[in-house]
Design a protein around this motif. Sequence first.
Motif, PDB file in Angstrom:
ATOM      1  N   ARG A  88      11.289  58.665  49.307  1.00 25.60           N
ATOM      2  CA  ARG A  88      12.286  57.543  48.810  1.00 25.60           C
ATOM      3  C   ARG A  88      13.494  58.233  48.830  1.00 25.60           C
ATOM      4  N   ALA A  89      13.725  59.689  48.829  1.00 23.82           N
ATOM      5  CA  ALA A  89      15.122  60.341  48.809  1.00 23.82           C
ATOM      6  C   ALA A  89      15.496  60.483  50.331  1.00 23.82           C
ATOM      7  N   VAL A  90      15.875  59.415  50.977  1.00 19.75           N
ATOM      8  CA  VAL A  90      16.065  59.423  52.294  1.00 19.75           C
ATOM      9  C   VAL A  90      17.509  58.862  52.577  1.00 19.75           C
ATOM     10  N   PHE A  91      18.334  59.472  53.600  1.00 21.43           N
ATOM     11  CA  PHE A  91      19.502  58.859  53.632  1.00 21.43           C
ATOM     12  C   PHE A  91      19.933  59.036  55.041  1.00 21.43           C
ATOM     13  N   ALA A  92      20.895  58.135  55.423  1.00 23.13           N
ATOM     14  CA  ALA A  92      21.370  58.265  56.837  1.00 23.13           C
ATOM     15  C   ALA A  92      22.731  58.447  57.113  1.00 23.13           C
ATOM     16  N   THR A  93      23.035  59.228  57.978  1.00 23.64           N
ATOM     17  CA  THR A  93      24.673  59.354  58.505  1.00 23.64           C
ATOM     18  C   THR A  93      24.827  58.300  59.463  1.00 23.64           C
ATOM     19  N   LEU A  94      25.761  57.683  59.305  1.00 26.67           N
ATOM     20  CA  LEU A  94      26.200  56.606  60.289  1.00 26.67           C
ATOM     21  C   LEU A  94      27.596  56.817  60.679  1.00 26.67           C
ATOM     22  N   GLN A  95      28.114  56.521  61.933  1.00 30.95           N
ATOM     23  CA  GLN A  95      29.255  56.521  62.418  1.00 30.95           C
ATOM     24  C   GLN A  95      29.816  55.235  62.439  1.00 30.95           C
ATOM     25  N   GLY A  99      35.304  55.518  63.759  1.00 30.55           N
ATOM     26  CA  GLY A  99      35.032  56.802  63.992  1.00 30.55           C
ATOM     27  C   GLY A  99      34.643  57.760  62.796  1.00 30.55           C
ATOM     28  N   ALA A 100      34.987  56.838  61.506  1.00 32.92           N
ATOM     29  CA  ALA A 100      34.482  57.876  60.388  1.00 32.92           C
ATOM     30  C   ALA A 100      33.137  57.904  60.441  1.00 32.92           C
ATOM     31  N   VAL A 101      32.491  58.681  59.575  1.00 37.07           N
ATOM     32  CA  VAL A 101      31.233  59.242  59.597  1.00 37.07           C
ATOM     33  C   VAL A 101      31.029  59.015  58.022  1.00 37.07           C
ATOM     34  N   ILE A 102      29.924  58.261  57.681  1.00 34.36           N
ATOM     35  CA  ILE A 102      29.384  58.249  56.151  1.00 34.36           C
ATOM     36  C   ILE A 102      27.975  58.351  55.952  1.00 34.36           C
ATOM     37  N   GLU A 103      27.556  58.797  54.906  1.00 27.17           N
ATOM     38  CA  GLU A 103      26.161  58.908  54.258  1.00 27.17           C
ATOM     39  C   GLU A 103      25.736  57.780  53.454  1.00 27.17           C
ATOM     40  N   VAL A 104      24.590  57.038  53.862  1.00 29.19           N
ATOM     41  CA  VAL A 104      24.296  55.941  52.911  1.00 29.19           C
ATOM     42  C   VAL A 104      22.763  56.002  52.545  1.00 29.19           C
ATOM     43  N   GLN A 105      22.621  55.136  51.603  1.00 27.53           N
ATOM     44  CA  GLN A 105      20.841  55.059  51.240  1.00 27.53           C
ATOM     45  C   GLN A 105      20.787  53.532  51.029  1.00 27.53           C
ATOM     46  N   SER A 118      16.781  49.297  54.437  1.00 28.23           N
ATOM     47  CA  SER A 118      15.911  50.260  54.484  1.00 28.23           C
ATOM     48  C   SER A 118      16.183  51.269  55.788  1.00 28.23           C
ATOM     49  N   ILE A 119      15.772  52.565  55.344  1.00 31.21           N
ATOM     50  CA  ILE A 119      16.062  53.801  56.247  1.00 31.21           C
ATOM     51  C   ILE A 119      14.658  54.242  56.501  1.00 31.21           C
ATOM     52  N   ALA A 120      14.316  54.566  57.744  1.00 32.76           N
ATOM     53  CA  ALA A 120      13.184  55.197  58.218  1.00 32.76           C
ATOM     54  C   ALA A 120      13.485  56.013  59.383  1.00 32.76           C
ATOM     55  N   PRO A 121      12.700  57.013  59.652  1.00 32.33           N
ATOM     56  CA  PRO A 121      12.919  58.043  60.688  1.00 32.33           C
ATOM     57  C   PRO A 121      13.488  57.382  62.007  1.00 32.33           C
ATOM     58  N   GLY A 122      14.706  57.582  62.370  1.00 32.78           N
ATOM     59  CA  GLY A 122      15.376  57.240  63.426  1.00 32.78           C
ATOM     60  C   GLY A 122      15.616  55.662  63.356  1.00 32.78           C
ATOM     61  N   ASN A 123      15.722  55.001  62.271  1.00 35.59           N
ATOM     62  CA  ASN A 123      15.645  53.760  62.120  1.00 35.59           C
ATOM     63  C   ASN A 123      16.348  53.191  60.887  1.00 35.59           C
ATOM     64  N   VAL A 124      17.290  52.563  60.941  1.00 32.76           N
ATOM     65  CA  VAL A 124      18.346  52.007  59.806  1.00 32.76           C
ATOM     66  C   VAL A 124      18.240  50.468  60.043  1.00 32.76           C
TER      67      VAL A 124
END
Length: 167
Positions: A88-95, A99-105, A118-124
């Motif tokens: 459950r401690a998963v986060f995604a880095t989005l662009q 051009g800004a880069v943010i981390e989300v949960q 939801s966030i899964a491996p390679g899938n947001v």
Amino acid sequence: MSNKSLCCAVLVSMLGCAHAHADPTAEKLSRIEGETLLLKARERQLDVQGSILMKQNQIAAIQAATSALTHTPGAGDPQVRSVEGIGRAVFATLQLGDGAVIEVQPGDMLPKGMQVVSIAPGNVIVRKGRQRVRLARAAPQPQSGPALPPVPAVPGPPPGMPAGVVR
């Protein structure tokens, strides 16, 4: 109609013709039995066709739901650069589009009214209004950093020295 039912119907009708001089009641019963077999075979055929149609509709519904999740990124839509974490401690880095880069949960709000579902491996997956959208992956970013100096070559032994001797 199955071959077995067809063969039975043909046999019954042939028996009815062979015994034309037989009792008319027996002839009527044979004909009714043959018609009953044909009707039962037709009923089974319709049941199978109905089952096939129902399965095809289920497949179409699943494909429609899956295609609703796939999304061609629009101008300014966030793109997935990476997904990290465990359980459950998963986060995604989005662009973002600018051009800004943010981390989300999951649960975080993004610009343009999007919410991370939801966030899964390679899938947001985000919610955009009432629609769920799978974000596209960003193109790989080139590694940038300080250039390292080249490694100097190790000189060989001086002339006239054997290669394996160390001083």
